[in-house]
Design an enzyme around this catalytic site. Structure first.
Site, PDB file in Angstrom:
ATOM      1  N   CYS A 132      50.975 124.049 -70.571  1.00 56.31           N
ATOM      2  CA  CYS A 132      49.910 124.006 -69.547  1.00 56.31           C
ATOM      3  C   CYS A 132      50.401 125.082 -68.659  1.00 56.31           C
ATOM      4  CB  CYS A 132      49.839 122.595 -69.186  1.00 56.31           C
ATOM      5  SG  CYS A 132      48.682 122.433 -68.014  1.00 56.31           S
ATOM      6  N   CYS A 135      49.577 123.580 -64.999  1.00 49.10           N
ATOM      7  CA  CYS A 135      50.230 122.714 -64.748  1.00 49.10           C
ATOM      8  C   CYS A 135      51.567 123.123 -64.106  1.00 49.10           C
ATOM      9  CB  CYS A 135      50.389 121.577 -65.570  1.00 49.10           C
ATOM     10  SG  CYS A 135      49.234 121.086 -66.931  1.00 49.10           S
ATOM     11  N   ASP A 136      52.121 124.333 -64.780  1.00 52.81           N
ATOM     12  CA  ASP A 136      53.468 124.681 -64.609  1.00 52.81           C
ATOM     13  C   ASP A 136      53.654 125.972 -63.963  1.00 52.81           C
ATOM     14  OD1 ASP A 136      54.317 122.180 -65.420  1.00 52.81           O
ATOM     15  OD2 ASP A 136      54.332 122.840 -67.633  1.00 52.81           O
TER      16      ASP A 136
END
Ligand code: NAP
Length: 309
Positions: A132, A135-136
């Site tokens: 992701c 997200c990261d």
């Protein structure tokens, strides 16, 4: 309490089914799963969902769909389904919190990103290996990262990562991309992106966190080691159908089999979205399948009433 309709999954298919079912006065209960919104909640930008000419984020779209479903009376249970019994009516759905009974069920459990299944992948997940970018990506500011895959997700998320990373290498197993031509062009024009063609990742190595990937060129067999601090894996999906093994018919890839009206092999059980679609896999198509499943569930429930009378 026995419900008329229970929907499993809160991606676009589940939320759209909920909007239609709620508007048909079926008082649906929607069990969201761990991540409300499913895969779109992990998508940074949505550019192709009709009605939103200005790009919006995945979480924004989820929030709007959820609001719309709740506005018409959908009840949300923020729980995870752990077991189902679809062989006996009413159907039984167990979650990590409760047990429910329903006369009809719509399964919209979606799909999960596929893993590379190479040494080091599990060990370094969350320590440099990610599925992701949304997200990261932020953690990779000014760093070098690799993206594995050649589809829309790999290229789109690779482009997203250029906002943070110093350099993004996209490693693809062939010498042409599967991704949409518009995305391809953007990636080819982006000076931070480099492509490594005809190459497989064989191992991810590091010391506490990722430091390198070991690769193999599939045309000449040449091995190489690329220094990198992040590995973003985008090589497709596996349908979330484990719960239904031995109860519902699946194809050889594990996707639920439905007819054109979203009916599974069990009357009263419907499937919609990526759990049963490996061809289109778009937000708009999943929403469409969710709508169809809800309309068919409504007809099915009405026919049960007729039988009782
Ligand atoms: P995908 O289209 O299935 O692409 C997977 C990619 O990973 C392919 O390039 C494939 O290579 C490669 N791959 C598969 N297994 C591999 C392995 N074991 N090792 C190395 N590479 C491997 O998956 P996706 O990109 O996640 O897209 C899924 C669906 O969502 C698609 O229908 C896509 O159109 C849609 N989507 C749309 C958008 C958008 O419209 N903006 C954004 C994201 C996703 P090959 O090409 O050689 O098969």
């Amino acid at each position: 309490m026995e419900r008329q309709l229970l929907i499993i999954g809160s991606g676009p298919a589940g939320l759209t089914a909920a909007i239609y079912a709620a508007r048909a006065n079926l008082n649906p209960l929607l069990i969201t799963g761990y991540v409300v919104g499913g895969q779109i909640s992990l998508t940074y930008e949505v550019e192709n969902y009709p009605g939103f000419p200005e790009t919006l984020t995945g979480p924004q779209l989820v929030e709007l769909m959820q609001k719309q479903a709740e506005r018409f009376g959908t009840e949300m249970a923020f729980e995870q389904v752990t077991a189902v019994d679809l062989n006996t009516e009413p159907f039984t759905i167990k979650t990590d919190a409760k047990e429910y009974q329903a006369r009809a069920v719509i399964i919209a459990t979606g799909a999960t990103p596929r893993a590379l299944e190479v040494p080091g992948e599990k060990e370094f997940t969350g320590k440099g290996v990610s599925y992701c970018a949304t997200c990261d990506g932020f953690f990779f500011r000014e760093k070098d990262v690799v993206v594995v895959g050649g589809g829309d997700s790999a290229v789109e998320e690779g482009l997203f990562l250029t906002r943070f990373a110093n350099k993004v290498r996209i490693i693809h197993r062939r010498d042409e991309l599967r991704a949409d031509p518009i995305l391809q062009q953007r990636a080819f024009n982006n000076p931070k992106i480099e492509f490594i063609w005809d190459t497989l990742v064989r191992k991810i190595s590091g010391d506490g966190t990722v430091q390198a990937v070991e690769t193999e060129n599939v045309k000449n067999g040449k091995a190489a080691t690329l220094a990198t601090e992040g590995v973003f894996v985008y090589i497709g999906h596996t349908p979330n159908t484990q719960l239904f093994v031995d109860q519902l018919k699946m194809d050889e890839m594990g996707y639920l089999v439905t007819d054109q009206r979203m009916h599974t092999n069990i009357p009263g059980v419907f499937a919609a979205g990526e759990v049963s679609d490996h061809i289109f896999r778009q937000i708009v198509t999943s929403a469409g399948f969710g709508c169809m499943a809800a309309m068919e569930a409504e007809k099915y429930l009405a026919s049960l009433g007729d039988r009782k009378a």
